[in-house]
Design an enzyme around this catalytic site. Structure first.
Site, PDB file in Angstrom:
ATOM      1  N   ARG A 125       0.881  -0.924  -0.081  1.00  0.00           N
ATOM      2  CA  ARG A 125       0.055   0.181   0.065  1.00  0.00           C
ATOM      3  C   ARG A 125       0.728   1.223   0.027  1.00  0.00           C
ATOM      4  NH1 ARG A 125      -4.279  -0.903   4.097  1.00  0.00           N
ATOM      5  NH2 ARG A 125      -5.185  -1.680   1.844  1.00  0.00           N
ATOM      6  N   TYR A 126       1.856   1.311   0.766  1.00  0.00           N
ATOM      7  CA  TYR A 126       2.721   2.430   1.090  1.00  0.00           C
ATOM      8  C   TYR A 126       3.921   2.133  -0.026  1.00  0.00           C
ATOM      9  CZ  TYR A 126       0.057   3.314   5.122  1.00  0.00           C
ATOM     10  OH  TYR A 126      -0.792   3.469   5.930  1.00  0.00           O
ATOM     11  N   ASP A 135     -12.291  -1.129  13.170  1.00  0.00           N
ATOM     12  CA  ASP A 135     -12.482  -0.922  11.668  1.00  0.00           C
ATOM     13  C   ASP A 135     -13.893  -1.230  11.235  1.00  0.00           C
ATOM     14  OD1 ASP A 135      -9.774  -0.333  10.665  1.00  0.00           O
ATOM     15  OD2 ASP A 135      -9.218  -2.431  10.648  1.00  0.00           O
ATOM     16  N   CYS A 162     -11.628  -8.966  15.625  1.00  0.00           N
ATOM     17  CA  CYS A 162     -10.380  -9.111  14.432  1.00  0.00           C
ATOM     18  C   CYS A 162     -10.937  -8.494  13.264  1.00  0.00           C
ATOM     19  CB  CYS A 162     -10.027 -10.763  14.299  1.00  0.00           C
ATOM     20  SG  CYS A 162      -8.981 -10.712  12.929  1.00  0.00           S
ATOM     21  N   ARG A 221      -9.539  -8.842  10.349  1.00  0.00           N
ATOM     22  CA  ARG A 221      -9.515  -9.983   9.263  1.00  0.00           C
ATOM     23  C   ARG A 221     -10.563 -10.972   9.546  1.00  0.00           C
ATOM     24  NH1 ARG A 221      -3.218  -9.038   9.536  1.00  0.00           N
ATOM     25  NH2 ARG A 221      -3.032  -7.272   8.385  1.00  0.00           N
ATOM     26  N   CYS A 271      -3.873 -18.385  14.341  1.00  0.00           N
ATOM     27  CA  CYS A 271      -3.728 -17.577  15.611  1.00  0.00           C
ATOM     28  C   CYS A 271      -4.055 -18.387  16.665  1.00  0.00           C
ATOM     29  CB  CYS A 271      -4.850 -16.422  15.643  1.00  0.00           C
ATOM     30  SG  CYS A 271      -4.495 -15.052  14.590  1.00  0.00           S
ATOM     31  N   ASP A 275      -7.845   3.637   9.829  1.00  0.00           N
ATOM     32  CA  ASP A 275      -7.194   3.022   8.902  1.00  0.00           C
ATOM     33  C   ASP A 275      -8.215   3.282   7.867  1.00  0.00           C
ATOM     34  OD1 ASP A 275      -5.528   1.773   7.325  1.00  0.00           O
ATOM     35  OD2 ASP A 275      -5.053  -0.030   8.523  1.00  0.00           O
ATOM     36  N   LYS A 319      -3.290   4.527   7.083  1.00  0.00           N
ATOM     37  CA  LYS A 319      -3.542   5.084   8.331  1.00  0.00           C
ATOM     38  C   LYS A 319      -3.549   6.547   8.462  1.00  0.00           C
ATOM     39  CE  LYS A 319      -1.429   0.962  10.266  1.00  0.00           C
ATOM     40  NZ  LYS A 319      -1.171   0.427   9.051  1.00  0.00           N
ATOM     41  N   ARG A 330       7.243   0.113   2.001  1.00  0.00           N
ATOM     42  CA  ARG A 330       6.839  -0.910   2.936  1.00  0.00           C
ATOM     43  C   ARG A 330       5.791  -1.771   2.442  1.00  0.00           C
ATOM     44  NH1 ARG A 330       5.531   3.745   4.325  1.00  0.00           N
ATOM     45  NH2 ARG A 330       3.734   4.136   6.009  1.00  0.00           N
ATOM     46  N   CYS A 334      -9.317 -13.160  18.295  1.00  0.00           N
ATOM     47  CA  CYS A 334     -10.050 -11.933  18.808  1.00  0.00           C
ATOM     48  C   CYS A 334     -11.300 -11.684  18.236  1.00  0.00           C
ATOM     49  CB  CYS A 334      -9.104 -10.807  18.995  1.00  0.00           C
ATOM     50  SG  CYS A 334      -7.377 -11.007  19.202  1.00  0.00           S
TER      51      CYS A 334
HETATM   52  C1  LIG Z   1      -0.175  -0.649   8.907  1.00  0.00           C
HETATM   53  C2  LIG Z   1       0.334  -1.056   7.450  1.00  0.00           C
HETATM   54  C3  LIG Z   1       1.614  -0.840   7.120  1.00  0.00           C
HETATM   55  C4  LIG Z   1       2.572  -0.199   8.160  1.00  0.00           C
HETATM   56  O1  LIG Z   1       2.323   1.036   8.189  1.00  0.00           O
HETATM   57  P1  LIG Z   1       3.333   2.141   9.532  1.00  0.00           P
HETATM   58  O2  LIG Z   1       2.467   3.392   9.714  1.00  0.00           O
HETATM   59  O3  LIG Z   1       4.743   2.086   8.586  1.00  0.00           O
HETATM   60  O4  LIG Z   1       3.281   1.101  10.667  1.00  0.00           O
HETATM   61  C5  LIG Z   1       2.032  -1.367   5.915  1.00  0.00           C
HETATM   62  N1  LIG Z   1       1.128  -1.921   5.217  1.00  0.00           N
HETATM   63  C6  LIG Z   1       0.032  -1.958   5.196  1.00  0.00           C
HETATM   64  C7  LIG Z   1      -0.776  -2.393   4.248  1.00  0.00           C
HETATM   65  C8  LIG Z   1      -0.701  -1.479   6.582  1.00  0.00           C
HETATM   66  O5  LIG Z   1      -1.931  -1.780   6.905  1.00  0.00           O
END
Ligand SMILES: *Cc1c(COP(=O)(O)O)cnc(C)c1O
Length: 444
Positions: free
Chosen positions: A123-124, A304, A143, A145, A136, A341, A348, A127, A140
Site C-alpha cells: 500500500r505504501y 475498523d 479481528c 480480518r 492465531c 485506517d 492510516k 513497505r 479476537c
Molecule cells: C499498517 C500498515 C503498514 C505499516 O504502516 P506504518 O504506519 O509504517 O506502521 C504497511 N502496510 C499496510 C498495508 C498496513 O496496513
C-alpha cells in the site's frame, strides 16, 4: 480436553498448581492443543451456566465466526463478573457479531485489492505487509480480518511465501517488511527463522517487523529458543497488541522482558473498543504499564468497519478525548498515535485534538494541554529555498547518491514540492471534467 479443563481449573483455583501441571501449562504447544473452542468448555472452566437460549445464540455465532481461546487467556477472566470482564469480551463470542450494518465491509482496508501477489499487501511506497501465517492462538472477537479466521483456504503454503519473498526481492523500493498474519509466532521456530533469513538477505530490506499477539494471549510462546532465533536478526522490531492493563500479567510481562532483554525494540498497537478500553483512565494505565515494561505505545486504532464489529466501535470523539487526556499529561513516549485506517485502503490517517489555533504571517497561536494559549513568533526572514533535488548544491550536507526511490513525490507532499508541476489533486471521476469532455465532443 478433560485434562485441559482440570488443569485450567487448578490453575484458576490454586496459586501452587503442582509441578506436573505447571509444566504442561507453561508449554505453548499444550496451550494450543487445548485451545477452547466450545461453549460448554468455557462454562465448565469458569463454573458458569448460560441459559439454553444464550448457548444457542453463541453456537450460532461460532458457526459463522469460530471461537478459539487459549487456556492461559481464559484463566485471566474473573468468573464472578465475567460479563463485564475485558478479557472475556475480547475472546468470547456475542450474538451481536451477526448484526451486519450497511456500512460494514468484509475487507474494509482493501487488503486483498492492494495485493500484487498472494499474501502481500503493498500500500505504501516503501513497505509491505506480508501475511506469513493464517493461524492465531486466539480469535479476537474484534479481528479486522474476521473474514479469514479459521478459513483453511487462506493458509499460506510454502510456495505462496516464496512468491511473496520473490516479490520483495524484485521490488527495490521496499525497505521495510511487516510480517503479519494470523500470528507469525504461531509458525515453528525453524520456519520463522527461514523466513527471516530469506527476507533479511535481500539487500534493500532495511527493517523487518513482526506483529504478534502471543505475549498477550500465549506468553509461553516466547521461549528461549525463539529468543535465540530472533536475536540473530539485528534489524528486527516487534509490535504486540495489548488492549487493557489487565493483560499485562506477571507471565506476560516476563515474555516482554525476554524480548526486550534480547535487544528487540517493542511497540504496541491497541484497538479502541467499546466497553473494554474506551476510557481515558484505562488507556493511561495501559500505556504506563507498557512503557514500564519497555514497550512503546505505537498506534491506537479506531475500530475498523469489518463485518460484525459494530458493537465494538466507538465514536471518534472518544478517541480524541483519550488523546487529549494523554498528551502533556504523561510521558511523551507513552502517547500512541490515534489512527483511522481509511476504509477502501487509504492507509492510516492520524487523528488528534487541534493544538494549532490560528496563525498570521509572523506568528502561530497554539494551545497546550492545560488550555494555556501561547504564541510562537516565526523568524523575520526565512526564505523559500527552491529545491530541484540537487542535493550537492544545497548545504545541508546530505551525501546522497540520488537513488531514485524518494524522487517521485506522492500526494500532498507533491503539491508542496518544487520539482513537480502539479498544483492540484483532482478526483479521477470529477463530474466537471466529464462535463467539459462532453462539450468538447459536441464541438468536434
Ligand atoms: C499498517 C500498515 C503498514 C505499516 O504502516 P506504518 O504506519 O509504517 O506502521 C504497511 N502496510 C499496510 C498495508 C498496513 O496496513
Amino acid at each position: 480436553m478433560q485434562e485441559a479443563i482440570k488443569i485450567t481449573k487448578e490453575h484458576l483455583n490454586s496459586e501452587t498448581a503442582s509441578k506436573y501441571l505447571m509444566e504442561k501449562w507453561t508449554d505453548w504447544r499444550w496451550q494450543i492443543k487445548n485451545t477452547i473452542r466450545k461453549v460448554e468448555t468455557v462454562e465448565k472452566i469458569l463454573g458458569i451456566k448460560f441459559s439454553d437460549e444464550k448457548r444457542d445464540e453463541i453456537k450460532k455465532t461460532i458457526e459463522k465466526f469460530p471461537m478459539a481461546i487459549t487456556p492461559y487467556y481464559l484463566s485471566l477472566i474473573d468468573s464472578d463478573d465475567y460479563e463485564n470482564d475485558p478479557v472475556f469480551k475480547q475472546c468470547f463470542p456475542s450474538i451481536k457479531e451477526l448484526t451486519i450494518s450497511p456500512f460494514d465491509m468484509a475487507d474494509p482496508l482493501s487488503e486483498d485489492k492492494d495485493s500484487p501477489v498472494h499474501g502481500i499487501t503493498h500500500r505504501y511506497p516503501d513497505r509491505v505487509l506480508f501475511h506469513v501465517s493464517n493461524v492465531c492462538s486466539m480469535y479476537c472477537r474484534f479481528c479486522t480480518r474476521k473474514r479469514k479466521v479459521g478459513d483453511v483456504d487462506s493458509i499460506p503454503s510454502k510456495d505462496m511465501i516464496l512468491e511473496g519473498i520473490e516479490y520483495i526481492k524484485n521490488t527495490p523500493t521496499v525497505r521495510d517488511v511487516l510480517l503479519s498474519g494470523g500470528d507469525p509466532f504461531l509458525l515453528p521456530d525453524e520456519q520463522l527463522d527461514w523466513i527471516l533469513e530469506q527476507i533479511t538477505q535481500i539487500p534493500h530490506v532495511e527493517v523487518v517487523r513482526i506483529g504478534t499477539r502471543t505475549p498477550v494471549v500465549l506468553p509461553y510462546r516466547i521461549t528461549d529458543n525463539l529468543i535465540k532465533v530472533l536475536k540473530k536478526y539485528d534489524n528486527l522490531w516487534i509490535n504486540t497488541h495489548y488492549n487493557h492493563p489487565r493483560e499485562l500479567t506477571k507471565t506476560s510481562r516476563n515474555a516482554l522482558k525476554k524480548l526486550a532483554n534480547a535487544g528487540i525494540p517493542l511497540g504496541n498497537q491497541s484497538v479502541l473498543l467499546r466497553d473494554i478500553n474506551d476510557c481515558p483512565r484505562i488507556m493511561k494505565k495501559l500505556v504506563h504499564k507498557l512503557v514500564a515494561n519497555r514497550v512503546r505505545p505505537y498506534y491506537l486504532y479506531q475500530c475498523d468497519l469489518s463485518e460484525g464489529l459494530e458493537h465494538f466501535r466507538t465514536n471518534v470523539g472518544k478517541g480524541i478525548e483519550i488523546m487529549e487526556s494523554l498528551r502533556g499529561h504523561t510521558s511523551g513516549f507513552a502517547v500512541p498515535t490515534y489512527v483511522i485506517d481509511a476504509p477502501g485502503g487509504g492507509g492510516k490517517i492520524p487523528i488528534m485534538p487541534n493544538y494549532l489555533i490560528s496563525w498570521s504571517t509572523d506568528k502561530v497561536v497554539l494551545r497546550n494541554y492545560e488550555g494555556v494559549i501561547t504564541t510562537y513568533k516565526m523568524p523575520d526572514s526565512y526564505e523559500h529555498t527552491v529545491c530541484d533535488l540537487n542535493c550537492e548544491e544545497c548545504n545541508l550536507q546530505l551525501k546522497l547518491d540520488n537513488d531514485e526511490a524518494d524522487l517521485k513525490p506522492i500526494g500532498i507532499s507533491r503539491l508542496l514540492c518544487d520539482y513537480d508541476d502539479d498544483i492540484t489533486l483532482v478526483p479521477e471521476d470529477l463530474e466537471r471534467d466529464q462535463r467539459n469532455k462532453d462539450v468538447e465532443e459536441l464541438e468536434v
